[in-house]
Design a protein around this motif. Structure first.
Motif, PDB file in Angstrom:
ATOM      1  N   PRO A  13      37.641  43.776  43.071  1.00 53.92           N
ATOM      2  CA  PRO A  13      38.479  44.670  42.170  1.00 53.92           C
ATOM      3  C   PRO A  13      38.257  46.139  42.586  1.00 53.92           C
ATOM      4  CG  PRO A  13      37.272  44.031  40.620  1.00 53.92           C
ATOM      5  CD  PRO A  13      36.768  43.454  41.948  1.00 53.92           C
ATOM      6  N   ILE A  40      46.423  38.871  39.136  1.00 51.93           N
ATOM      7  CA  ILE A  40      45.430  39.726  38.269  1.00 51.93           C
ATOM      8  C   ILE A  40      45.757  39.659  36.629  1.00 51.93           C
ATOM      9  CG2 ILE A  40      44.750  42.150  37.625  1.00 51.93           C
ATOM     10  CD1 ILE A  40      44.588  42.540  40.544  1.00 51.93           C
ATOM     11  N   ARG A  46      36.091  37.415  39.355  1.00 54.63           N
ATOM     12  CA  ARG A  46      37.213  37.106  39.819  1.00 54.63           C
ATOM     13  C   ARG A  46      36.766  35.743  40.685  1.00 54.63           C
ATOM     14  NH1 ARG A  46      33.673  41.423  41.018  1.00 54.63           N
ATOM     15  NH2 ARG A  46      33.316  41.561  43.327  1.00 54.63           N
TER      16      ARG A  46
END
Length: 344
Positions: A188, A225, A310
């Protein structure tokens, strides 16, 4: 889209660029407080016009399966691919070096039905655009702050600490960051100016993909996301969204062909919630935690992610049908983060 149409999308005559990667929509005149709207309520508040079918901002009466929050009524199946900013992953640029830019723009965004927030954005969209590079590729990123507040852009991954992006950039100023892409995976990027929770929860986050040498095997690629919207700045999220728009993938599923490999780049960018998860119905998937390895870490149907964690997940749907996905924190699914992948 010509210049006149583009300016109309950006806000001329009452139009506004809505949340989500590239969705645009119109807000009418004076912006209302979504929590004080007639006929709507949130836990702990009393509606001025009792209506038990409307329980949260974004509701339009009644439920779709698993979600009480609906996307803007002007949204359609093409909304997230307008204006060349979309959740389908771009290719990395060619050559050993490339240039990119991000611009801070503070603006009202429509994030659910009849629900508008004063968002802080990278380039007018939430999440910010997907940036992709190859391992070792040098990126020169120009950051411009067009807002009235100090902001920055910080990339996760490995880079020179002098390029880390935690220093505030004053309103009207700009800075060039030079980053060598690495390690491989999904990282990110976000604003890192205190109070961090406030800057991120207002929309300042995006995804950075770093490909291994030779790339990953061919697949249909999408970014998801997860984040929340704190509508009244109380330190608690009122609605949740994949890619900025609550309830979008409930109404407009991701469509994929039967038998094609699917690759999802998933990140948890929520503030005010310690953890979130991703669960896919009727199918299991390979999990590549952070994507820093080329062999799966596990094979499952649900992953749990802390804040800014993630993963890359891969699967192939062999039968036609609707495959639900959502966080297994049910209040998140109820409040906008439930969606579908449809195999056709």
């Amino acid at each position: 889209m010509n210049r006149k149409d583009f300016l109309r999308w950006l806000g001329i005559g009452g139009a506004g660029l809505a949340a989500g990667t590239g969705i645009a929509g119109i807000t009418s005149g004076k912006k209302e407080d979504p929590l004080c709207r007639t006929g709507s309520s949130v836990p702990g508040q009393t509606s001025s016009t009792p209506n038990p079918s409307i329980r949260l901002p974004g509701s339009i009466g009644g439920n779709s399966y698993g979600s009480m929050i609906h996307p803007p009524m002007f949204a359609d199946a093409a909304s997230l691919s307008r204006m060349e900013l979309n959740t389908t992953i771009p290719q990395a640029p060619s050559g050993p070096k490339f240039r990119s830019e991000v611009n801070i723009i503070e603006m009202p965004l429509t994030v659910a039905h009849n629900t508008v927030v004063d968002a802080w954005t990278f380039d007018g969209v939430v999440p910010g655009k997907v940036i992709r590079a190859r391992l070792g590729q040098e990126m020169e990123l120009t950051f411009r702050n067009h807002s009235n507040h100090p902001h920055s852009v910080h990339f996760h991954g490995t880079h020179d600490p002098g390029q880390d992006g935690w220093e505030p950039i004053a309103p009207g100023a700009e800075r060039i960051y030079k980053i060598t892409a690495g390690p491989i995976g999904f990282h990110p990027y976000h604003c890192h100016v205190p109070p961090l929770a406030s800057h991120m929860s207002k929309g300042l986050y995006g995804g950075f993909i770093v490909d291994p040498p030779g790339g990953r095997p061919p697949a249909l690629e999408f970014m998801l996301i997860l984040a929340g919207w704190d509508l009244n700045e109380t330190g608690r999220n009122d609605i949740y969204a994949w890619n900025g728009i609550a309830g979008y993938y409930d109404r407009f599923p991701i469509k994929v062909p039967v038998g094609k490999k699917v690759r999802l780049y998933i990140a948890n960018m929520t503030e005010h919630d310690p953890i979130a998860s991703f669960h896919l119905h009727s199918q299991t998937f390979d999990v590549y935690r952070t994507g820093t390895k080329l062999v799966p870490d596990e094979h499952t149907d649900v992953i749990t992610l802390g804040q800014t964690e993630r993963a890359i997940v891969e699967f192939t749907l062999t039968k036609r049908g609707r495959y639900m996905f959502h966080p297994h924190q049910t209040h998140m699914a109820d409040r906008g983060a439930m969606g579908w992948i449809v195999a056709v």
